[in-house]
Design a protein around this motif. Structure first.
Motif, PDB file in Angstrom:
ATOM      1  N   UNK A  87       0.773  -1.249  -0.013  1.00 35.96           N
ATOM      2  CA  UNK A  87       0.080  -0.067  -0.024  1.00 35.96           C
ATOM      3  C   UNK A  87       0.818   1.125   0.007  1.00 35.96           C
ATOM      4  N   UNK A  88       0.695   1.985  -1.131  1.00 42.52           N
ATOM      5  CA  UNK A  88       1.584   3.230  -1.244  1.00 42.52           C
ATOM      6  C   UNK A  88       0.759   4.614  -0.713  1.00 42.52           C
ATOM      7  N   UNK A  89       1.398   5.415  -0.029  1.00 44.51           N
ATOM      8  CA  UNK A  89       0.606   6.729   0.388  1.00 44.51           C
ATOM      9  C   UNK A  89       1.752   7.743  -0.287  1.00 44.51           C
ATOM     10  N   UNK A  90       1.042   8.585  -0.887  1.00 39.89           N
ATOM     11  CA  UNK A  90       1.807  10.012  -1.598  1.00 39.89           C
ATOM     12  C   UNK A  90       1.288  11.153  -1.025  1.00 39.89           C
ATOM     13  N   UNK A  91       1.978  11.487   0.275  1.00 35.70           N
ATOM     14  CA  UNK A  91       1.703  12.627   0.884  1.00 35.70           C
ATOM     15  C   UNK A  91       1.815  13.879   0.218  1.00 35.70           C
ATOM     16  N   UNK A  92       0.750  14.854   0.194  1.00 41.31           N
ATOM     17  CA  UNK A  92       1.130  16.126  -0.754  1.00 41.31           C
ATOM     18  C   UNK A  92       2.274  16.892  -0.285  1.00 41.31           C
ATOM     19  N   UNK A  93       2.922  17.261  -1.157  1.00 41.64           N
ATOM     20  CA  UNK A  93       4.155  18.322  -0.749  1.00 41.64           C
ATOM     21  C   UNK A  93       5.228  17.738  -0.199  1.00 41.64           C
ATOM     22  N   UNK A  94       5.300  16.198  -0.167  1.00 39.65           N
ATOM     23  CA  UNK A  94       6.628  15.668   0.202  1.00 39.65           C
ATOM     24  C   UNK A  94       7.497  14.865  -0.930  1.00 39.65           C
ATOM     25  N   UNK A  95       8.648  14.911  -0.702  1.00 38.49           N
ATOM     26  CA  UNK A  95       9.411  14.599  -1.692  1.00 38.49           C
ATOM     27  C   UNK A  95       9.768  12.892  -1.396  1.00 38.49           C
ATOM     28  N   UNK A  96       8.654  12.282  -1.379  1.00 38.51           N
ATOM     29  CA  UNK A  96       8.807  10.810  -0.776  1.00 38.51           C
ATOM     30  C   UNK A  96       7.290  10.224  -0.890  1.00 38.51           C
TER      31      UNK A  96
END
Length: 221
Positions: A87-96
């Motif tokens: 499960x991948x989570x892409x947080x807004x504004x983060x380079x990861x």
């Protein structure tokens, strides 16, 4: 105004090739779990067909070593995701992005912070793409942190993939991620470790490419 994808939508999570390998992306079909102002969450199911770069003899890139893996010629391979789902989570504004891993018996193993460039979203193409920044962090279920692939980041600088300044920024980004982990903010504190995919979800179809590819034995019938 961002065009968000509905839960259950199949998208492609793409790690773009760079330099002389620009035409050799890593393409992972995934299913959207949630997509809104708080970030994109997507599921890579076990057995999902995908396209990934390999050495021209079909071996994994890491077999070339931490420098040559960035300089040797590459080919594409049609393969499947092996092991348990992610499960991948892409947080807004983060380079990861933050990946959640489980063991075969369903026990939660830990979180993986994949350092990467800000994503480029192509809403109508159902694609989000980025460039992998090589360095990673592994966070065990007890919240201890392990730095990973530091030798490969050094190799990427030696090979000319990144400049020294770019590598220093990537390391700084990793330290910023460590601060988020130590503060236990979103997405670590969001309870995704207890999530399970709906039983009716089916595997996505294989991504398409106009280039010749190696084909994994599991996909040849």
């Amino acid at each position: 105004m961002t065009d968000y994808w509905q839960p259950g939508t199949t998208i492609e999570w793409v790690y773009r090739g760079t330099g002389r390998h620009v035409d050799k992306p890593n393409v992972r079909p995934m299913t959207v779990v949630r997509d809104d102002a708080d970030g994109l969450v997507a599921w890579l199911a076990p057995g999902t067909p995908l396209i990934k770069p390999v050495l021209v003899d079909g071996r994994e890139m890491r077999n070339a070593g931490p420098v040559a893996m960035f300089t040797q010629d590459r080919a594409l391979k049609l393969d499947i995701w092996r092991g348990t789902g992610i499960l991948k989570v892409l947080p807004p504004g983060k380079p990861w992005s933050v990946w959640h891993f489980w063991a075969d018996d369903g026990t939660f193993r830990g979180w993986y912070v994949n350092l990467e460039a800000p994503h480029v979203r192509e809403a109508e193409a159902f694609r989000t793409s980025t460039v992998d920044h090589v360095l990673d962090l592994w966070i065990r279920s007890d919240r201890t942190i392990e730095w990973k692939d530091e030798d490969e980041l050094e190799g990427a600088v030696t090979a000319g993939r990144f400049t020294e300044a770019e590598a220093e920024q990537i390391v700084a980004d990793a330290h910023a991620a460590v601060r988020d982990i130590e503060a236990w903010v979103s997405p670590f504190a969001d309870g995704w470790k207890d999530w399970m995919p709906p039983s009716h979800w089916r595997l996505p179809t294989a991504p398409t490419t106009h280039q010749p590819v190696f084909v994994a034995e599991e996909l040849t019938g």
